[in-house]
Design a protein around this motif. Sequence first.
Motif, PDB file in Angstrom:
ATOM      1  N   ALA A 131       0.843  -1.194   0.000  1.00  0.00           N
ATOM      2  CA  ALA A 131       0.000   0.000   0.000  1.00  0.00           C
ATOM      3  C   ALA A 131       0.877   1.243   0.000  1.00  0.00           C
ATOM      4  CB  ALA A 131      -0.922   0.003   1.218  1.00  0.00           C
ATOM      5  N   LEU A 134      -2.408   5.549  -1.237  1.00  0.00           N
ATOM      6  CA  LEU A 134      -3.738   5.085  -1.617  1.00  0.00           C
ATOM      7  C   LEU A 134      -4.679   6.268  -1.845  1.00  0.00           C
ATOM      8  CD1 LEU A 134      -4.151   2.077   0.840  1.00  0.00           C
ATOM      9  CD2 LEU A 134      -3.394   2.031  -1.545  1.00  0.00           C
ATOM     10  N   ALA A 140      -8.274   1.209   0.815  1.00  0.00           N
ATOM     11  CA  ALA A 140      -7.384   0.615   1.806  1.00  0.00           C
ATOM     12  C   ALA A 140      -7.845  -0.763   2.242  1.00  0.00           C
ATOM     13  CB  ALA A 140      -7.274   1.539   3.021  1.00  0.00           C
ATOM     14  N   HIS A 143      -6.321  -4.025   0.981  1.00  0.00           N
ATOM     15  CA  HIS A 143      -4.927  -4.319   1.295  1.00  0.00           C
ATOM     16  C   HIS A 143      -4.751  -5.056   2.626  1.00  0.00           C
ATOM     17  CE1 HIS A 143      -4.746  -1.265  -1.809  1.00  0.00           C
ATOM     18  NE2 HIS A 143      -3.494  -1.592  -2.025  1.00  0.00           N
ATOM     19  N   ILE A 220      -5.065   2.837   7.444  1.00  0.00           N
ATOM     20  CA  ILE A 220      -4.229   2.302   6.362  1.00  0.00           C
ATOM     21  C   ILE A 220      -4.030   3.355   5.276  1.00  0.00           C
ATOM     22  CG2 ILE A 220      -4.074   0.536   4.562  1.00  0.00           C
ATOM     23  CD1 ILE A 220      -5.698  -1.288   6.437  1.00  0.00           C
ATOM     24  N   TRP A 221      -5.108   4.010   4.893  1.00  0.00           N
ATOM     25  CA  TRP A 221      -5.015   5.069   3.878  1.00  0.00           C
ATOM     26  C   TRP A 221      -4.051   6.164   4.335  1.00  0.00           C
ATOM     27  CZ3 TRP A 221      -6.872  10.131   4.821  1.00  0.00           C
ATOM     28  CH2 TRP A 221      -6.762  11.000   3.721  1.00  0.00           C
ATOM     29  N   SER A 224      -0.347   5.081   4.421  1.00  0.00           N
ATOM     30  CA  SER A 224       0.223   4.853   3.091  1.00  0.00           C
ATOM     31  C   SER A 224       0.780   6.133   2.467  1.00  0.00           C
ATOM     32  CB  SER A 224      -0.837   4.245   2.160  1.00  0.00           C
ATOM     33  OG  SER A 224      -1.750   5.220   1.674  1.00  0.00           O
TER      34      SER A 224
END
Length: 274
Positions: A131, A134, A140, A143, A220-221, A224
């Motif tokens: 990732a 993103l 996200a 992933h 996560i986004w 990244s």
Amino acid sequence: MRYLRVGPPGHERPVLSAGGTLFDLSGVTPDIDAAFLASGGFRGDPADLPPAFVDSSRIGAPIARPGAVLGIGQNYAAHVTESGGTPPAEPIVFYKAPNTVIGPEDDVLLPPGSARTDWEAELGIVIGRTARYLDSPEQALEHIAGYVVSNDISERDYQLQRSGGQWSKGKSCETFNPLGPWLVTPDELTFPLRLRSWVNNEPRQDSSTADMIFDVAFLIWHLSHFTVLEPGDLINTGTPEGVALSGRFPYLKAGDVVEIEIAGLGRQRSVVKG
């Protein structure tokens, strides 16, 4: 799917759970590692696998040593309140040494002279696809390899009084990240998830991922855009209220037993050793 690793440290065998039966994955992959997760995990018929026998075996962390362990601080609203802080405008991020990761029943070792070692029940995210930059939190979710029970053990003096301006000193002592027992794929879970912890059978934390300030997809986004997340990396998403830092409970001492459970992900039990 549910993945497990069993055997002595450094020699764990990969196991798959399907339909309540345990299967040996050793003929498919040498480990639950980055290569296996990046490939999408097991895609065949579990019935074609040999049975796995784990009754008397040590349970290891459900993933091989990750390339990176990232932690998120103050990500539960009630925990922010008990810590005397204010909700962060964006995620607080710290790194934790990957060699802190141990099995869900392994002992936790107090650092010499430690007086403020704390438990932290956390939902762990394991990355399944690389990732970087993103486009959206929705992207996200594609992933994620799965989720795990994680205990982000913290030495508060090292983290706060001797930090030098960041938290990793208090997070990176050996054995400071019991993980597992299972790595569970996203299709098997329904959010929100209940998180609970106990010390010596006395309740400590009892909360839900619904209290998270920044949810899984957002984290996560967001991450990244600051670092490349790779298959097998672990993200600890923060802890709910009910830790010793609150002042309501004593810190850990030798002989204490810490148990952590997350709905759908299993329960771990660690004995604290001096």
